[in-house]
Write an enzyme that holds these catalytic residues in place. Structure first.
Site, PDB file in Angstrom:
ATOM      1  N   ASP A  77      51.181  38.396  46.078  1.00 50.01           N
ATOM      2  CA  ASP A  77      50.998  38.685  44.650  1.00 50.01           C
ATOM      3  C   ASP A  77      52.157  38.233  43.748  1.00 50.01           C
ATOM      4  O   ASP A  77      52.604  38.996  42.879  1.00 50.01           O
ATOM      5  CB  ASP A  77      50.747  40.183  44.439  1.00 50.01           C
ATOM      6  CG  ASP A  77      49.463  40.670  45.090  1.00 50.01           C
ATOM      7  OD1 ASP A  77      48.801  39.875  45.773  1.00 50.01           O
ATOM      8  OD2 ASP A  77      49.118  41.855  44.913  1.00 50.01           O
ATOM      9  N   LYS A 128      42.042  39.422  46.049  1.00 46.68           N
ATOM     10  CA  LYS A 128      41.743  40.817  46.408  1.00 46.68           C
ATOM     11  C   LYS A 128      41.607  41.648  45.145  1.00 46.68           C
ATOM     12  O   LYS A 128      42.097  41.250  44.077  1.00 46.68           O
ATOM     13  CB  LYS A 128      42.837  41.378  47.317  1.00 46.68           C
ATOM     14  CG  LYS A 128      44.202  41.385  46.655  1.00 46.68           C
ATOM     15  CD  LYS A 128      45.261  41.798  47.631  1.00 46.68           C
ATOM     16  CE  LYS A 128      46.605  41.889  46.963  1.00 46.68           C
ATOM     17  NZ  LYS A 128      46.692  42.863  45.859  1.00 46.68           N
ATOM     18  N   CYS A 156      51.514  46.594  47.192  1.00 43.06           N
ATOM     19  CA  CYS A 156      50.772  45.560  47.933  1.00 43.06           C
ATOM     20  C   CYS A 156      51.519  45.010  49.135  1.00 43.06           C
ATOM     21  O   CYS A 156      50.901  44.692  50.150  1.00 43.06           O
ATOM     22  CB  CYS A 156      50.326  44.470  46.969  1.00 43.06           C
ATOM     23  SG  CYS A 156      49.108  45.119  45.798  1.00 43.06           S
TER      24      CYS A 156
END
Ligand code: VGL
Ligand code: ZN
Length: 207
Positions: A8, A106, A151
């Site tokens: 991310d 995601k 994450c």
């Protein structure tokens, strides 16, 4: 065989973004540097529809940081971030992306959040990352990116659960620290689950 997972590294998680991670930009040079030591590099990308249920804006009267329920699970409400196709969802401009073999989006289902790059938060659906890595003969995964306490942690714990030898490149991660100490607790939780905590300068060279 080892693989690097870039978690991310997106504009909305950088200073000035919608859900800024303090010093989040500092992971970029580390990410670019360590890519040289890997033959296989993948990335995860938080990729929400505009009506994603993790957004406080989708819960009338609620504010970011408050709790709600989503997909039958407790959910922290976040500012609207990483909306599919927006500049905020794009990878950081300075991130080297040419050698990324595959990107795993995601958080695409508005009814459930997905911190991990492997599964949604209810472990109901896989993203395909696990099968992809297995198919390439990967035994060891190395992770860095944003955010340590969400994450990165969820991705590391799932990697362990899937049986990968899992390494956290700590200096390549930054966290949100919504509550003081969250990042330290996240690292402790990863260690307790068998994740090896390492530093970018200590990486083995080659494949
Ligand atoms: C993340 C909060 C919400 C992350 C994503 O990448 O750590 N955190 N969505
Ligand atoms: Zn998100």
């Amino acid at each position: 065989m080892k693989a690097l997972i870039l978690v991310d590294i997106q504009n909305d998680f950088l200073p000035g973004g919608a859900l800024p991670v303090p010093q989040g930009d500092e992971v970029i040079p580390v990410a670019n540097r360590v890519q040289r030591e890997f033959e296989l590099i993948v990335a995860t990308q938080d990729w929400h529809p505009a009506n994603h249920g993790s957004f406080a804006a989708c819960h009338p009267g609620r504010k970011p940081g408050q709790m709600a329920q989503l997909g039958g699970l407790p959910q922290i409400l976040w500012p609207t971030h990483c909306v599919q196709g927006t500049d905020g969802a794009a990878f950081a401009a300075d991130l080297e992306t040419k050698r990324i073999a595959r990107v795993f989006p995601k958080g695409t289902d508005p009814e459930i959040d997905s911190y991990s790059g492997f599964f949604d938060n209810g472990h109901r659906k896989a993203t395909g990352l696990g099968d992809f890595l297995r198919g390439r003969g990967v035994t060891d995964v190395y992770l860095l990116g944003l955010a340590t306490d969400y994450c990165v942690k969820a991705t590391a714990l799932d990697a362990r659960q899937l049986g990968f030898t899992t390494h956290l490149i700590l200096d390549g991660c930054r966290g949100v620290n919504l509550n003081p100490g969250d990042v330290d607790r996240a690292v402790d939780d990863m260690r307790a689950a068998g994740v090896q905590v390492t530093a970018s300068r200590a990486l083995p060279t080659g494949t």
